[in-house]
Design an enzyme around this catalytic site. Structure first.
Site, short mmCIF file in Angstrom:
data_model
loop_
_atom_site.label_atom_id
_atom_site.label_comp_id
_atom_site.label_asym_id
_atom_site.label_seq_id
_atom_site.Cartn_x
_atom_site.Cartn_y
_atom_site.Cartn_z
N ARG A 15 0.81 -1.23 0.00
CA ARG A 15 0.00 0.00 0.00
C ARG A 15 0.84 1.27 0.00
NH1 ARG A 15 -3.54 -2.14 4.94
NH2 ARG A 15 -1.75 -3.54 5.06
N LYS A 22 8.81 -1.00 2.87
CA LYS A 22 8.04 -0.14 3.78
C LYS A 22 8.79 0.22 5.06
CE LYS A 22 4.43 -1.81 6.07
NZ LYS A 22 3.02 -2.18 6.34
N GLY A 76 2.69 -14.64 5.80
CA GLY A 76 1.94 -14.15 6.95
C GLY A 76 2.79 -13.95 8.19
N ASN A 383 38.39 28.01 -9.12
CA ASN A 383 39.15 26.91 -8.50
C ASN A 383 39.16 25.65 -9.35
OD1 ASN A 383 36.34 26.64 -7.97
ND2 ASN A 383 36.76 25.16 -6.36
N ALA A 420 39.86 46.36 -7.50
CA ALA A 420 38.55 45.92 -7.97
C ALA A 420 38.63 45.53 -9.44
CB ALA A 420 37.54 47.03 -7.77
C1 UD1 Z 1 -1.22 -6.81 11.55
C2 UD1 Z 1 -2.07 -7.71 12.45
C3 UD1 Z 1 -3.29 -6.92 12.91
C4 UD1 Z 1 -2.84 -5.66 13.63
C5 UD1 Z 1 -1.89 -4.84 12.77
C6 UD1 Z 1 -1.28 -3.74 13.62
C7 UD1 Z 1 -1.77 -9.99 11.65
C8 UD1 Z 1 -2.37 -11.10 10.87
N1 UD1 Z 1 -2.48 -8.87 11.70
O1 UD1 Z 1 -1.97 -6.48 10.41
O2 UD1 Z 1 -4.09 -7.70 13.76
O3 UD1 Z 1 -3.97 -4.88 13.99
O4 UD1 Z 1 -0.80 -5.64 12.28
O5 UD1 Z 1 -0.52 -2.85 12.89
O6 UD1 Z 1 -0.70 -10.16 12.21
N2 UD1 Z 1 5.31 -9.32 7.87
C9 UD1 Z 1 6.31 -10.26 7.69
N3 UD1 Z 1 6.04 -11.38 6.96
C10 UD1 Z 1 4.81 -11.62 6.45
C11 UD1 Z 1 3.80 -10.66 6.64
C12 UD1 Z 1 4.08 -9.53 7.36
O7 UD1 Z 1 7.44 -10.07 8.15
O8 UD1 Z 1 4.65 -12.67 5.82
C13 UD1 Z 1 5.63 -8.08 8.65
C14 UD1 Z 1 5.44 -6.83 7.83
O9 UD1 Z 1 6.66 -6.45 7.22
C15 UD1 Z 1 4.99 -5.82 8.89
C16 UD1 Z 1 4.32 -6.66 9.95
O10 UD1 Z 1 4.74 -8.00 9.71
O11 UD1 Z 1 6.09 -5.14 9.44
C17 UD1 Z 1 2.80 -6.56 9.90
O12 UD1 Z 1 2.37 -6.98 8.64
P1 UD1 Z 1 1.18 -6.25 7.86
O13 UD1 Z 1 0.96 -6.95 6.59
O14 UD1 Z 1 1.41 -4.80 7.83
O15 UD1 Z 1 -0.04 -6.60 8.86
P2 UD1 Z 1 -1.37 -5.78 9.07
O16 UD1 Z 1 -2.31 -6.09 7.97
O17 UD1 Z 1 -1.08 -4.37 9.35
CA CA Z 2 0.72 -3.14 9.24
#
Ligand code: UD1
Ligand code: CA
Length: 456
Positions: A15, A22, A76, A383, A420
């Site tokens: 996003r 990010k 995830g 220079n 000058a």
């Molecule tokens: C997540 C939470 C949500 C919470 C929110 C808070 C989950 C399923 N959901 O959602 O409940 O309210 O954060 O900000 O956890 N990341 C990885 N590997 C992955 C996926 C994500 O390292 O496979 C990292 C991302 O880089 C990020 C963090 O985990 O820094 C959160 O991931 P993101 O996809 O932003 O989760 P949200 O949808 O915000």
């Molecule tokens: Ca997030």
């Protein structure tokens, strides 16, 4: 202390619509991820592990030296935590899990989360907040008695669940063994086909365990998923930085117009006028006045100096120096005590000695100006000969006439004067005058005769 921290930072951050991962988008000049790492370090954990994946070389380079686990496919947040299993071998105790995109979390909040975990002995404690607009966050489900039962992701939630305003910050404390055991039991049967870390809560509950929520200030747990949220987080960081400087005795006239980066240091009784950008490792000493409309990066400003409408990068300014308006001072320059660099002046890698003045319309590059020198308006050091750069030396007490071209390498001796409009390419001995220009002729009555010749 007996503590491990895992920071999730493998996601792309779709996003953001950015080539930059990010978690590397900056707040107050530092990547979001660096903010989270620094906050974790305040707790002095035994281990800090960052889970990297998307553009991991870039992320690793930005955080240098921190242990990383590799999540090759982003399946995830739950799957991300699992990738640290090998690195967590031999550790048995509380583990904090944080997200690299929740950058404003404070060490104090992490300490309370840990305290609750240690004193009340739940299977997990997690940071939550009540927010006006819960859009995008996982919601906290509680039973009638108020105990946390589940976290439901927005994508999986029904209308009633979406109306819940208590959200999951994505920051948790678990027991390491229990965490990895529960992670083995979660599935990916959901709308994103991802292994959600949040599902660990229902797994623990099904085993009769307790999960405790630690509510905190909504500002602290802002998750950054878009540029708009990045801007909101930046304004919160900026407010915090300026409040702490003000508490330390710094005046800001219209603080909301000034942008400051994390590593900037400002002493008390400094006054910052509107529209300033203070960046990098800048240090400003007591009694200085900065602005309006000034950008200072990686520079030191001495006590009582004044800098207005100026751009300074990699510069050392001693005490009681007057800079601006409208000048650009580039890396390697040093303005010594009581000197002045005035209007429409550019300096590059040049030293201006004590009490020397460069008041107007001048370019000095690779120049060493001594003490008590006056540089006339329109002076330019030539220079660069197209291939190489050369030095200009202007010794103490010298006087450079207006519009002098100093063709380097060249030395103007102590107390010498240039006329000058001269182009000076040979060294000028101390105390002498050097003039290089055609003799001025006067033709008497010439103009009058020309007028008489013109047809009426
Ligand atoms: C997540 C939470 C949500 C919470 C929110 C808070 C989950 C399923 N959901 O959602 O409940 O309210 O954060 O900000 O956890 N990341 C990885 N590997 C992955 C996926 C994500 O390292 O496979 C990292 C991302 O880089 C990020 C963090 O985990 O820094 C959160 O991931 P993101 O996809 O932003 O989760 P949200 O949808 O915000
Ligand atoms: Ca997030």
């Amino acid at each position: 202390m007996k503590l491990a921290t895992i920071i999730l930072a493998a996601g792309e951050g779709t996003r953001m619509k950015s080539d930059l991962p990010k978690v590397l988008h900056p707040l107050a000049g530092q990547p979001m991820l660096t903010h989270v790492i620094n906050t974790c370090q305040e707790l002095e954990p035994e281990r800090i592990i960052v889970v990297v994946g998307h553009k991991r070389e870039e992320v690793i380079a930005a955080i240098g030296g921190i242990t990383t686990a590799h999540q090759s496919e982003q399946k995830g947040t739950g799957h991300a935590v699992l990738t640290t299993e090998d690195l967590m071998q031999g550790f048995d105790g509380p583990v904090l899990v944080l997200a690299g995109d929740v950058p404003l979390i404070q060490a104090e909040t992490l300490r309370s989360l840990l305290e609750v975990f240690v004193s009340d002995k739940p299977a997990a404690s997690l940071v939550t907040a009540d927010v006006e607009n819960p859009h995008g966050y996982g919601r906290i489900l509680r039973d009638r008695a108020g105990a946390v039962t589940r976290i439901i992701e927005e994508k999986e939630a029904d209308a009633e669940e979406r109306a819940i305003k208590e959200i999951n910050a994505g920051i948790y404390c678990f027991n390491s063994r229990q965490l990895f055991n529960s992670l083995e039991m979660i599935g990916n049967d959901n709308s994103k086909s991802e292994y959600y870390l949040t599902d660990v809560v229902s797994v623990l509950k099904s085993q009769g365990e307790t999960v405790l929520a630690c509510p905190t200030d909504a500002k602290e747990i802002l998750g950054v998923n878009s540029r708009a949220e990045l801007a909101r987080a930046e304004s919160i960081v900026q407010q915090g930085l300026k409040n702490s400087f003000m508490a330390g005795g710094v005046t800001f006239v219209m603080p909301e117009t000034t942008y400051i980066e994390m590593d900037v240091e400002i002493e008390n009784d400094v006054e910052i006028l509107p529209n300033c950008f203070l960046q990098g490792k800048t240090k400003i000493a007591k009694g200085a006045q900065i602005g309006p409309n000034t950008r200072i990066n990686d520079s030191v400003i001495g006590g009582g100096s004044q800098v207005q409408y100026a751009v300074l990068n990699g510069v050392t300014v001693d005490a009681k120096v007057n800079v601006g308006p409208f000048c650009s001072i580039r890396p390697g320059s040093h303005l010594m005590e009581g000197s002045k660099v005035g209007t429409f002046v550019e300096l590059k890698a040049s030293k201006v000695g004590p009490k020397s003045k460069v008041p107007h319309l001048t370019y000095l590059g690779d120049t060493d100006v001594g003490e008590n020198v006056n540089i006339g308006a329109g002076t330019i050091t030539c220079n660069y000969d197209g291939t190489e750069k050369h030095k200009t030396v202007i010794e103490d007490e010298a006087f450079i006439g207006s519009d002098t071209m100093l063709i380097s390498p060249v030395t103007i001796g102590r107390g010498a004067v240039t006329g000058a409009g001269s182009s000076i390419s040979k060294d000028v001995p101390p105390d002498s005058l050097s003039v290089e220009r055609a003799e001025q002729k006067i033709v008497h009555e010439w103009a009058k005769k020309r007028r008489a010749q013109k047809p009426k």
